[in-house]
Design an enzyme around this catalytic site. Structure first.
Site, PDB file in Angstrom:
ATOM      1  N   TYR A 198     -10.175 -20.696  41.825  1.00  0.00           N
ATOM      2  CA  TYR A 198     -10.572 -19.689  42.819  1.00  0.00           C
ATOM      3  C   TYR A 198      -9.382 -18.805  43.121  1.00  0.00           C
ATOM      4  O   TYR A 198      -8.231 -19.165  42.862  1.00  0.00           O
ATOM      5  CB  TYR A 198     -11.119 -20.340  44.097  1.00  0.00           C
ATOM      6  CG  TYR A 198     -10.079 -20.913  45.029  1.00  0.00           C
ATOM      7  CD1 TYR A 198      -9.660 -22.230  44.894  1.00  0.00           C
ATOM      8  CD2 TYR A 198      -9.514 -20.144  46.050  1.00  0.00           C
ATOM      9  CE1 TYR A 198      -8.718 -22.775  45.748  1.00  0.00           C
ATOM     10  CE2 TYR A 198      -8.572 -20.676  46.910  1.00  0.00           C
ATOM     11  CZ  TYR A 198      -8.172 -21.987  46.746  1.00  0.00           C
ATOM     12  OH  TYR A 198      -7.234 -22.523  47.588  1.00  0.00           O
ATOM     13  N   CYS A 199      -9.694 -17.645  43.697  1.00  0.00           N
ATOM     14  CA  CYS A 199      -8.606 -16.716  44.021  1.00  0.00           C
ATOM     15  C   CYS A 199      -8.895 -16.103  45.392  1.00  0.00           C
ATOM     16  O   CYS A 199      -9.235 -16.809  46.330  1.00  0.00           O
ATOM     17  CB  CYS A 199      -8.454 -15.665  42.936  1.00  0.00           C
ATOM     18  SG  CYS A 199      -9.996 -14.809  42.534  1.00  0.00           S
ATOM     19  N   ARG A 200      -8.744 -14.785  45.519  1.00  0.00           N
ATOM     20  CA  ARG A 200      -8.882 -14.190  46.848  1.00  0.00           C
ATOM     21  C   ARG A 200     -10.325 -13.984  47.257  1.00  0.00           C
ATOM     22  O   ARG A 200     -10.620 -13.781  48.432  1.00  0.00           O
ATOM     23  CB  ARG A 200      -8.141 -12.856  46.893  1.00  0.00           C
ATOM     24  CG  ARG A 200      -6.639 -13.045  46.911  1.00  0.00           C
ATOM     25  CD  ARG A 200      -5.912 -11.757  46.645  1.00  0.00           C
ATOM     26  NE  ARG A 200      -4.470 -11.942  46.695  1.00  0.00           N
ATOM     27  CZ  ARG A 200      -3.599 -11.165  46.077  1.00  0.00           C
ATOM     28  NH1 ARG A 200      -4.022 -10.148  45.358  1.00  0.00           N
ATOM     29  NH2 ARG A 200      -2.316 -11.395  46.167  1.00  0.00           N
ATOM     30  N   GLY A 201     -11.204 -13.971  46.301  1.00  0.00           N
ATOM     31  CA  GLY A 201     -12.602 -13.784  46.650  1.00  0.00           C
ATOM     32  C   GLY A 201     -13.324 -12.882  45.674  1.00  0.00           C
ATOM     33  O   GLY A 201     -12.898 -12.703  44.528  1.00  0.00           O
ATOM     34  N   CYS A 256     -11.468 -10.038  43.545  1.00  0.00           N
ATOM     35  CA  CYS A 256     -10.208 -10.415  42.922  1.00  0.00           C
ATOM     36  C   CYS A 256     -10.522 -10.978  41.542  1.00  0.00           C
ATOM     37  O   CYS A 256     -11.483 -11.735  41.380  1.00  0.00           O
ATOM     38  CB  CYS A 256      -9.505 -11.463  43.785  1.00  0.00           C
ATOM     39  SG  CYS A 256      -7.972 -12.085  43.074  1.00  0.00           S
TER      40      CYS A 256
END
Lengths: 220, 220
Positions: free
Chosen positions: B179-182, B185
């Site tokens: 996962y990352c920033r959302g 991203c």
DNA sequence: CAAGTATTCAAGTGAGTGCTATAATATTGC
DNA sequence: GCAATATTATAGCACTCACTTGAATACTTG
């Protein structure tokens, strides 16, 4: 790395900003609140806003290109309405955030309801309970057309101009609760002030058709 | 009648529009998303945005006068942060509404994740269950500082530049979830693509620290 | 078909916005 | 105190936006 994503991000946030730009004008925000009550024609919106028809039409065009509203023709009128319930939820979010962040807005609203005769508004949950056991006389003081479109269950339509007539000779001990379009509408305040002058127990609530837990088209 | 309320309404909606105006620029929306991860300095934001420091400072000033962000000094840096969790909720609402209303945005996002090697994202509820029973290896591919500020429970920090090193000689059969920033991203997408190239089972999720059901400062 | 009406289009104006470039203002570290 | 650095202020430019005014369009109704 981050640079290679730049173009895509610019496009994505550009799209989101289309919605943001639509929310950047006081007039448009007021239009969205009005359309949250009921679909309306350009002319009617212009009258409510105190703006010119041409100007209102232009704002509606912007809301339309941002997909927040849509329109269809009825007779010689063009009727605008919110594109989806998501739009009402969005404007509610923006207003909630504004109230949470801007002390000025809270102060301004208190100034609108600051008269000592304006009692504290009845909270939504209490209203729910009181209406359920028929302990209050709930009146909807918006224009009749908005009541017809959608109203709180158990409410009686008493548009502000009909108020005096409706309560002439009123003698019931049951307290009156008045609601209108919501937080940024003063109709319920005016109604309660009038009823107090008549010596009638009355209170306003900030609940509106937007807040009520709606089952689809249950217009009890 | 309606006219006598005009001035007050203009002021009220003018206040709400302060928040609306802040949301009317792609840059500012991106800043709000970035600050939703972690407080950041002007310089750092400018680098992430690919914008000049002066320009970034100006946008921050606007966000500041609309009370969406606040700042404090740390050493020689000025650190900006969201004024309250209400701001994160607000930007989420605007983005949700945009996705619901703008087909262009949905298409654009699909274009970003359209490569056949990009599997469907893992839904939030499934992620919750899989993490709870330790059935996946959850990696946080954001910069280490953002992980340090806040991360999903059970996640391991593997910033994108460290990815190759971290998975050198990886032989576990446990699938990886990144996962990352959302939503907006592409780090998790890039990570999954790389892992697929290495023959490692991997999937991304669009969940982010914003979506996780947070108990206060539980940074498990 | 003609008149009337609701709405939109088009042009013009003044104000505001986003961005760049340059200067000014801290504040830290020596 | 002085140099280095992070940030903000200022001025200028192109552009957009809100609003007004006057004309054009489209549709209904007689």
């Amino acid at each position: 790395m981050s640079d290679s994503h730049r173009g895509w991000k610019d496009e994505v946030y550009g799209q989101v900003a289309r919605v943001g730009k639509a929310l950047a004008s006081p007039r448009r925000l007021e239009i969205l609140d009005l359309l949250g009550q009921e679909p309306k024609s350009v002319e009617e919106l212009a009258r409510e806003l105190g703006a010119s028809v041409a100007n209102t039409s232009q704002h509606l065009r912007q809301l339309s290109t941002a997909r927040l509203v849509r329109s269809h023709k009825r007779g010689t009128y063009v009727i605008y309405e919110l594109a989806s319930p998501a739009v009402a939820a969005l404007t509610a979010s923006v207003e909630d955030a504004s109230e949470a962040l801007l002390l000025e807005l809270v102060a301004l609203r208190q100034r609108g309801f600051g008269d000592p005769t304006d009692a504290d508004p009845l909270p939504l949950d209490q209203l729910h309970a009181l209406v359920a056991c028929q302990a209050v006389y709930l009146i909807d003081v918006r224009p009749a057309a908005e009541y017809a479109a959608r109203h709180l269950p158990g409410a009686v339509s008493v548009p502000l101009p009909m108020l005096a007539e409706h309560f002439r000779g009123w003698s019931s001990p049951m307290p009156v609760v008045a609601y209108c379009r919501g937080r940024y509408c003063l109709y319920a305040r005016d109604a309660v002030r009038f009823l107090h002058q008549q010596g009638i127990r009355a209170r306003r609530t900030e609940a509106s058709v937007r807040d009520w837990p709606w089952e689809e088209s249950a217009t009890g």
